[in-house]
Design an enzyme around this catalytic site. Structure first.
Site, short mmCIF file in Angstrom:
data_model
loop_
_atom_site.label_atom_id
_atom_site.label_comp_id
_atom_site.label_asym_id
_atom_site.label_seq_id
_atom_site.Cartn_x
_atom_site.Cartn_y
_atom_site.Cartn_z
N CYS A 297 0.82 -1.21 0.00
CA CYS A 297 0.00 0.00 0.00
C CYS A 297 0.86 1.26 0.00
O CYS A 297 0.68 2.14 -0.85
CB CYS A 297 -0.97 -0.02 1.18
N PHE A 298 1.79 1.38 0.95
CA PHE A 298 2.70 2.54 0.93
C PHE A 298 3.48 2.55 -0.38
O PHE A 298 3.68 3.61 -0.99
CB PHE A 298 3.68 2.47 2.10
#
Length: 333
Positions: free
Chosen positions: A143-144
């Protein structure tokens, strides 16, 4: 795939946040038949008993049937924990014609992108769209990593990431997964803000890998300060680095690069998290100031940062419209 035959999909590890979001998307996908949702700990339970948001949407039950006894599927989503996807593939023989989309970090970083007969393509569509279309197995980005890569991908692709990169990004509590920890309890998280894994977050490996795929000699520092936010969903990141061009040049570079992107859009106005929560979109906003380019980037960590991007990859692999099943309204108010 045939226009009339639906894609048969199975989910392994369906009880967590990413598994639940995958179920939500796939039961509403016009070209998918969700055949099973597997969970070792919830066999026999209603999916809606674990994912209460799906009450009224599905009467499916989790299965804990042995993998070799499950019905045949075309695509398998691995929504298991980090390290468990590799163990799963070591322990179970998956038919060669089953496409695998792994949401863990097990196959994202070269050279650890293969196991047995399974070779994985890194599934960031904005970078690897054509390779994804031909791929048999996909390593879905973190996600990051997704949020940060989309912030600098146009610069890297144009050979313009030469100096240090500075990042500050805040993620919602769902980024920590469903298993409770001291820092994910409401009483700790509410009205609070804290850093974690400063300079050493695991998703930096994906970020550096992306830059070096375009600029192998890149030796700049990547200084990343992640924050835990007082909200459940989403990531908002500020990324800045040296840039010798003008605001107009930056806008041109980014808009040209993302002109054909289905979900990543360059905003002329400042952006906020609610514009993307509950969608598969990434929005970026650019500011040039005194030789620096600041890129703001926002995504929903569970959708564009996980299950939504996995469905996007499935669409590409199976020759479907990239946006199929993913036209979702943001929680803007």
């Amino acid at each position: 795939m045939s226009e009339t035959k639906k894609i048969r999909v199975g989910i392994i590890g369906g009880a967590g946040y990413t598994g639940g979001e995958a179920v939500r998307l796939l039961i509403n996908h016009p070209d998918v038949e969700l055949v099973y949702v597997h969970s070792n700990s919830n066999g026999g339970n209603l999916v809606s008993d674990v994912h209460a948001d799906l009450l009224g949407d599905t009467d499916m039950r989790f299965t804990d049937t042995a993998i070799e006894q499950l019905p045949k599927v075309d695509v398998m989503f691995l929504c298991v924990g980090h390290g468990d996807a590799r163990k799963f593939l070591e322990a179970n023989k998956i038919a060669e014609d089953v496409r695998i989309i792994d949401l863990s970090q097990d196959f994202r970083i070269a050279p650890d992108t293969a196991i047995g007969g399974h070779a994985f393509v890194y599934g960031l569509p904005e970078q690897n769209r054509e390779a994804i279309k031909e791929a048999k197995n996909i390593a879905n980005p973190g996600c990051f990593a997704t949020c940060l890569q989309l912030a600098l991908l146009p610069l890297a692709a144009n050979g313009l990431v030469r100096g240090d990169v500075h990042i500050s990004a805040t993620t919602g509590s769902t980024g920590a997964g469903q298993k409770l920890a001291p820092t994910s309890h409401f009483s700790w998280r509410a009205n609070n803000l804290s850093t974690y894994k400063v300079f050493e977050h695991q998703h930096l490996r994906e970020f550096r890998q992306m830059i070096r795929s375009f600029e192998p000699s890149f030796a700049g520092a990547v200084n990343f300060i992640p924050y835990r936010g007082d909200f459940t969903r989403g990531i908002i990141a500020s990324v800045y680095t040296d840039f010798a061009g003008t605001q107009e040049e930056a806008q041109r570079i980014y808009k040209e690069f993302y002109a054909s992107a289905a979900f990543t859009h360059v905003s002329d106005k400042p952006i906020s998290l609610k514009q993307v929560v509950n969608t598969n979109k990434c929005l970026v906003h650019l500011t040039v100031h005194e030789g620096k380019l600041l890129v703001m980037s926002v995504i929903d960590n569970l959708l564009k940062g996980a299950s939504g991007q996995a469905v996007q990859n499935m669409n590409l692999m199976c020759g479907l419209p990239e946006t199929a099943g993913l036209r979702l309204k943001p929680l803007a108010f």
